[in-house]
Design a protein around this motif. Sequence first.
Motif, short mmCIF file in Angstrom:
data_model
loop_
_atom_site.label_atom_id
_atom_site.label_comp_id
_atom_site.label_asym_id
_atom_site.label_seq_id
_atom_site.Cartn_x
_atom_site.Cartn_y
_atom_site.Cartn_z
N SER A 42 4.64 0.97 -4.25
CA SER A 42 3.09 0.61 -4.22
C SER A 42 2.68 -0.05 -5.43
N ALA A 43 1.68 -0.83 -5.18
CA ALA A 43 1.02 -1.94 -5.83
C ALA A 43 1.85 -2.98 -6.44
N GLU A 69 -7.70 2.99 -9.24
CA GLU A 69 -6.98 2.11 -10.04
C GLU A 69 -5.51 2.16 -9.74
N THR A 70 -4.85 1.30 -10.20
CA THR A 70 -3.50 1.37 -10.15
C THR A 70 -2.64 0.83 -11.36
N ILE A 121 -7.20 -2.91 -3.65
CA ILE A 121 -7.90 -1.86 -4.46
C ILE A 121 -9.29 -1.58 -3.79
N CYS A 128 0.86 -1.19 -0.08
CA CYS A 128 0.03 0.02 -0.02
C CYS A 128 0.87 1.03 0.05
#
Length: 360
Positions: A55-56, A246-247, A266, A42
């Motif tokens: 992140s992600a 969204e990522t 998410i 995160c």
Amino acid sequence: MRKIIHIDMDAFYASVEQRDHPEMRGKPVVVGGPPNSRGVVCAASYEARKFGVRSAMSCYQAFQLCPEAIFTPPRFDAYRMVSSEIRAIFHEYTDLVEPLSLDEAYLDVTENKKGIPHASVIAREIREKVFRKTGVTCSAGVAENKFLAKMASEKNKPNGLFVILPEEGAAFLENLSLDKFHGIGKKTYEKMLALGWKTGRDLKQSKEEELTKQFGKMGRYYFQMVRGLDERPVVSFRDPKSIGVETTFEKDSMDLNHLTSVLESIAEEVEERLGRKNKKGKTITLKIKFADFTAKSRSVTVEKFLFLASDLLEQSSILLTGVWKENINPVKKVRLIGISVSNLDLSKKEDDNQLSLFAE
């Protein structure tokens, strides 16, 4: 001439964890799932980012990059509390505050409550007050519009301030590498390099028609962006038609298990955003963009209003499975994934006890 400030907290979730846990200070911290898992990062402290943690990405990958990192689960209640304290400071200066998330906001201080003529002075005071009140740092950008203020806030991160005066905007953008522009992702940057464009000055030589031909509807955005044109107002309240997250992956993925783990993260963030606005929705939409920039979206509408992450994950996972079956031949890697909730309950009635727990 407008005076806009963009405030961006520095590694917000990780900074709050380091503030509350002295043993984490000065050490690489990863907020997310446990190490060696398919949970998703995160947030990462700046100490962890030096190792390439972002992140992600999966926590497994983060662990491989930085085995000595401290992994800690997210505490959204704590982050919301700190965010509320920060917003209260913003409102000491102006009511034109547009929050983008828990850790980011635009402020229009053209007319401000304290009659301070210089936006840079306000930005400096806000940064000092935020640190004294919360113990975490932020970066600020000051400019005549939202786009330039956003670009400015990235210039001296972390814990910095940068001002773009009206007469300096054109030169600032012309000398900037294209990979530093907000809105230009890795793939777009690579395409621009292939076209021989490296800086804002290069991009600025292109006509709008050429950009539209090369990049579709984004071409007009790039044409305006590189010229620093942005007339968007700072909107203090916006009743949303949909709420989503969204990522974009650092590295394109074709691992279905990893995509599902990202969806879980998410879904939790969407629940948090729905909770902050006291909203629920009946339509869940999954968005996927592939490495070749093609995109698919699939939606499902249910009978009752939803907001819990578990329900959002269940519905979006079903949609993901359907898209994945369509994607079997040939299999295409995924560069972006997101969930949004629409068909919202726009009433102010708080008839769900769980929902009211999120009220600020």
